[in-house]
Design a protein around this motif. Sequence first.
Motif: not given
Length: 463
Positions: A241, A263-264, A266, A277, A290, A292-293, A382
Amino acid sequence: MNFIGLDIGSSFIKGAVLNLETHQLQQIHRQPFPNSIVGLPPRHFEVDPQQLVQQVRSVVEDLHTVAKNCAGLLLCSQMHGLVLTDSSWQPLSNVITWRDQRTTLPHFGRDKSIYEMMLEQITNEEQRQLGGGLRAGLPIFTLGWLAAHDKLPAGNVIPMSLPDFVLAQLCDSALSPGIEPTNAAAHGAYNIETADWHHPVIERLGLGNLQWPPMRTISDVVGVATINGKSLPCHAPIGDHQAALAGAFITDRELSLNIATGSQASLLANEVRYGEYEIRPFFDGQLLNTIVSIPAGRSLSLLVNLLTELARAEGIVLADPWATIGASVDAIEQTDLSVNMDFYAGTTPSLANISNIRGDNLSVGHLFRAAFQRMADDYTDCAKRLSPDDEWERIVFSGGLAQKLVSLRELILAKFDHEYRICQSTEDSLLGLMTLALVASGKAESVAEATRLITTDDEWPAE
């Protein structure tokens, strides 16, 4: 000067010659990652360690024959892999990867799993200190499962990461065995505040008798391998990552959106600041905030597979369904179809659905525009979670889907009033290893400096 860069992924073992003078990737080789051992109990995913080492060695040897003036080996790997070894780094277990979900099974007929029982022993504050990303499949919980089932070997047992084990097997002797923080954090037992193992949690979980390896940096030579009769210094491995984001040349105040099979989202940070996060170690003393998922390529592929199932049953293979999908989405200006793509929610109930279906909106264009809209909404959420005050200036798109699907990028950008740039290469992890090899070789003092050296070779302004 050249290095060999190696990325041990979940699907492929991929390597390249890293030319540290021209900053080019050369001679990319790949082999499939070994299949799981057959006949294992439910939710187990283990790989033969010797088969893995043999396939990695094969890639390294092939690359070494064409790498002139090869000065070192640097590798990254899928995260959360575990191998138990003795003090001579010989395997005492198979490779147990992140796909292994045995810790979610009911424990000896109880209502709770080992994962749930162990999680209850870790305070909320400690979970934050562990990065906030505790989940089933992390080595810390797998070790707890092994201990609860009396499957931890006796004696001095080292819980090695997958790439550290591979490297120990490649090297004639491990000069300075250890683990780099990006892989240590992937074990689920790394304290981001102290930059060391979280020893109080480890002791409370009954795992203090294991020999937890010391921390190392990418500049540390941890062993020397003999490849094709020549010595090859090997540096401490890193997590894939972080390697991928280094290869996307992420800098401060950039929001990274990596959109591929997974997908992430960050952002880099210079200090610990908790939020909604995960926090993972990065390089140059920085941290990675970050998420994630995030549903992306894997979920979209499920939709594609459904739509092409009848054709495949008739022996028809579509040359490029994504070209048709892209054109169909472009032909639809808006849709009120709704798609929640959380198809892979693990052991928790899934909220995935396709709703508000009518006769005039059930089409490929409407379906994928709705899916892309949901993805854009997810990335907007996000971004707010990562930075409620919008403390960033530019979006960095990386990953195959972000590069390929113009309509997806446009829907995402419509949610933001920011500049953006697109990483043109799909080999982000290998490019990350190039960046880190400049540091390991002494050609750059930091990842930030290495990034500047590489990016001056080719302009990458905001679009």
